[in-house]
Design an enzyme around this catalytic site. Structure first.
Site, PDB file in Angstrom:
ATOM      1  N   LYS A 223     -50.254  25.094 -29.889  1.00  0.00           N
ATOM      2  CA  LYS A 223     -49.195  25.214 -30.890  1.00  0.00           C
ATOM      3  C   LYS A 223     -48.780  23.861 -31.463  1.00  0.00           C
ATOM      4  CE  LYS A 223     -47.569  29.819 -29.808  1.00  0.00           C
ATOM      5  NZ  LYS A 223     -46.528  30.686 -29.225  1.00  0.00           N
ATOM      6  N   ARG A 258     -50.305  32.654 -21.757  1.00  0.00           N
ATOM      7  CA  ARG A 258     -51.186  33.198 -22.804  1.00  0.00           C
ATOM      8  C   ARG A 258     -51.925  32.039 -23.459  1.00  0.00           C
ATOM      9  NH1 ARG A 258     -50.886  33.840 -28.277  1.00  0.00           N
ATOM     10  NH2 ARG A 258     -51.793  35.723 -29.170  1.00  0.00           N
TER      11      ARG A 258
HETATM   12  C1  8Y7 Z   1     -47.215  34.225 -28.711  1.00  0.00           C
HETATM   13  C2  8Y7 Z   1     -47.609  35.567 -28.774  1.00  0.00           C
HETATM   14  C3  8Y7 Z   1     -48.469  34.481 -30.450  1.00  0.00           C
HETATM   15  C4  8Y7 Z   1     -46.356  33.830 -27.650  1.00  0.00           C
HETATM   16  C5  8Y7 Z   1     -46.433  36.108 -26.873  1.00  0.00           C
HETATM   17  C6  8Y7 Z   1     -50.202  31.717 -31.498  1.00  0.00           C
HETATM   18  C7  8Y7 Z   1     -48.993  36.947 -30.325  1.00  0.00           C
HETATM   19  C8  8Y7 Z   1     -49.254  32.512 -32.256  1.00  0.00           C
HETATM   20  N1  8Y7 Z   1     -47.771  33.552 -29.769  1.00  0.00           N
HETATM   21  N2  8Y7 Z   1     -47.229  36.502 -27.873  1.00  0.00           N
HETATM   22  N3  8Y7 Z   1     -48.389  35.706 -29.872  1.00  0.00           N
HETATM   23  N4  8Y7 Z   1     -45.997  34.812 -26.752  1.00  0.00           N
HETATM   24  N5  8Y7 Z   1     -46.024  36.999 -25.958  1.00  0.00           N
HETATM   25  O1  8Y7 Z   1     -50.292  30.497 -31.883  1.00  0.00           O
HETATM   26  O2  8Y7 Z   1     -45.923  32.682 -27.510  1.00  0.00           O
HETATM   27  O3  8Y7 Z   1     -50.891  32.174 -30.596  1.00  0.00           O
HETATM   28  S1  8Y7 Z   1     -49.366  34.237 -31.929  1.00  0.00           S
END
Ligand code: 8Y7
Length: 282
Positions: A223, A258
């Site tokens: 990020k 994640r």
């Molecule tokens: C997150 C996410 C994304 C996060 C959860 C990216 C779908 C943006 N970020 N889901 N999703 N937490 N739970 O850069 O921080 O991956 S999308």
């Protein structure tokens, strides 16, 4: 209070060791040569690669949630994610669907998904009811604003208090509809309507979320806040920063992370696990 498992449909995910959710994006490849690999085949192949690398959960998403991303129609999102979920539903790992649309949630669970991962914390009309009707796990994430506008001017009187109280309000509404607390995971939403400083406050104070008594997920992979403090402008080059950030979260008690770079993250976690379970080592 420590929670031992996250109940997600037919899976009960153990939380005694950190759990890695691998990111699988199902988005058309603009560089594709037109047909040798379909969007679906590429996504399934990538998911199975992440499984080999040691992912514990596969998170399947068909809509980009990046700042300023354009929206995807219901049919387009269904066409992207459902075939991939169907094909992965027998791979042995819990499948998570990254969506904010109630109909996508419903179809995804029917296709074999065990987790709904919603960056809008089920705020769309009908979303909580869909989750209540099914037996899946759910990840509720905090966001301020919408992906399009969230980074314009993030403002909080008390960041930690506001994020916690938002998550607990959504959780309470879900539990009122009959969703058991064991199915609910909380996520402060690193990067979703927060300044760089606020994002690192969330990471520094991760224990406060863990203390709420629910499983906690952090997603910081590649990020922009990691780019801002390292000076690395290319997201795919932020692997070391990402691994370190997630390890800090884990050290603070976060159970689920994640990530894009599963192999590197799993390697780091093996070292961390060894410090926790050294008595089991030969
Ligand atoms: C997150 C996410 C994304 C996060 C959860 C990216 C779908 C943006 N970020 N889901 N999703 N937490 N739970 O850069 O921080 O991956 S999308």
């Amino acid at each position: 209070m420590t929670i031992s498992n996250w109940r997600c449909g037919k899976f009960s995910i153990p939380l005694d060791k950190p759990c890695v959710m691998g990111i699988v994006n199902v988005t058309p490849d603009s560089f594709s040569d037109g047909g040798r690999w379909s969007t679906k085949d590429r996504a399934v192949e990538h998911a199975l690669q992440l499984q080999k690398e040691g992912a514990d959960i596969l998170d399947i998403g068909g809509e980009s949630t990046r700042p300023g991303a354009k929206e995807v129609s219901l049919n387009e999102e269904l066409d992207r994610v459902i075939p991939v979920i169907e094909e992965l539903s027998h791979c042995g790992l819990p499948i998570s669907v990254d969506t904010s649309k109630p109909q996508v949630m419903k179809e995804a669970v029917k296709a074999g998904a065990s987790i709904v991962n919603d960056v809008f914390a089920l705020q769309a009309p009908g979303a909580k009811e869909v989750v209540a009707q099914e037996d899946c796990g759910v990840c509720l994430m905090h966001i301020q604003g919408t992906p399009c506008l969230m980074q314009r001017n993030p403002k909080y009187d008390d960041l930690m208090q506001e994020v916690k109280s938002f998550l607990l309000t959504q959780t309470q509404q879900l539990e009122t509809l009959g969703v058991e607390s064991e199915r609910i995971c909380l996520d402060p939403g690193f990067g979703f309507g927060k300044t760089v400083s606020q994002n690192f406050e969330l990471l520094n104070k991760a224990k406060e979320f863990v203390q709420l008594g629910y499983p906690v997920l952090y997603g910081m992979s590649r990020k922009s806040s990691l780019g801002r403090v390292t000076g690395i402008n290319v997201p795919s080059e932020r692997m070391v920063a990402s691994v370190v950030a997630h390890l800090i979260a884990v050290q603070n008690g976060v159970q689920i992370i994640r990530v894009h770079d599963v192999a590197a993250t799993v390697q780091a976690l093996k070292i961390w696990n060894s410090t926790q379970y050294y008595k089991e080592l030969l």
